[in-house]
Design an enzyme around this catalytic site. Structure first.
Site, PDB file in Angstrom:
ATOM      1  CB  CYS A   1       4.005 -12.088 -30.994  1.00 39.58           C
ATOM      2  SG  CYS A   1       5.099 -13.468 -31.391  1.00 39.58           S
TER       3      CYS A   1
ATOM      4  CG  HIS B   1       8.066 -15.596 -32.294  1.00 42.55           C
ATOM      5  ND1 HIS B   1       8.192 -14.236 -32.198  1.00 42.55           N
ATOM      6  CD2 HIS B   1       9.075 -16.021 -33.102  1.00 42.55           C
ATOM      7  CE1 HIS B   1       9.225 -13.845 -32.925  1.00 42.55           C
ATOM      8  NE2 HIS B   1       9.767 -14.909 -33.484  1.00 42.55           N
TER       9      HIS B   1
ATOM     10  CD  GLU C   1       4.962 -14.109 -27.524  1.00 37.63           C
ATOM     11  OE1 GLU C   1       5.474 -13.251 -26.803  1.00 37.63           O
ATOM     12  OE2 GLU C   1       5.623 -14.816 -28.319  1.00 37.63           O
TER      13      GLU C   1
END
Length: 168
Positions: free
Chosen positions: A88, A55, A57
């Site tokens: 996240c 991801h 993040e």
């Protein structure tokens, strides 16, 4: 809007989201700011890398920690194109980031995102420190990054059916 939120920093995260989409990914981007300077920037890489943890993040957090040679990012701000997922969010909290700004809320795109019972704001309330969380920054631009995006390739359907869950 909080006085610390900078739209130019959010635009970096949104540009990363658009770049992510151009590479065949879901349009997510994240940037970590330290002392008003970009420390780390990342786009979503789940599909290309075949990695559920890729991801934007998480990748930005990893880069920032590596550059600073520490896991404490309490002197940093993270901007994310969309409301961070629970995975996240937990990583953001583990890094002690004091401020979190994001563009769109999951509820802004109900055809793409399922409703969550626990959101980043609720997760923050349950942590041992209180990060400041502000959503809806450049929300319309963040939503626009998803134009033309169909249902994602995430695990769903038969993997989450009642038949899949067996009594033990």
């Amino acid at each position: 809007m909080a006085d610390w939120v900078r739209e130019d920093h959010m635009k970096i995260a949104l540009d990363l989201a658009v770049a992510s989409k151009a590479r065949g990914e879901f349009p997510f981007g994240a940037v970590i700011i330290q002392n008003d300077t970009v420390l780390a920037a990342a786009e979503n890489g789940e599909h290309r890398k075949g990695d559920v943890t890729a991801h934007a993040e998480l990748m930005a957090l990893s880069e920032a920690s590596w550059k600073l040679a520490r896991r404490d990012l309490s002197d940093c701000i993270i901007y994310s194109s969309a409301e961070p997922c629970p995975m996240c969010s937990a990583a953001i909290f583990q890094s002690n980031i004091a401020r979190v700004a994001f563009g769109l809320y999951r509820d802004d795109l109900p055809h793409l995102f399922r409703r969550r019972k626990i959101r980043i704001a609720q997760l923050a309330e349950d942590w041992d420190y209180r990060p400041e969380v502000v959503g809806g920054i450049l929300r319309e631009e963040a939503i626009k990054a998803f134009d033309g995006t169909e249902k994602p390739w995430r695990v769903s359907g038969e993997h989450h059916s009642d038949e899949h869950i067996k009594d033990k």
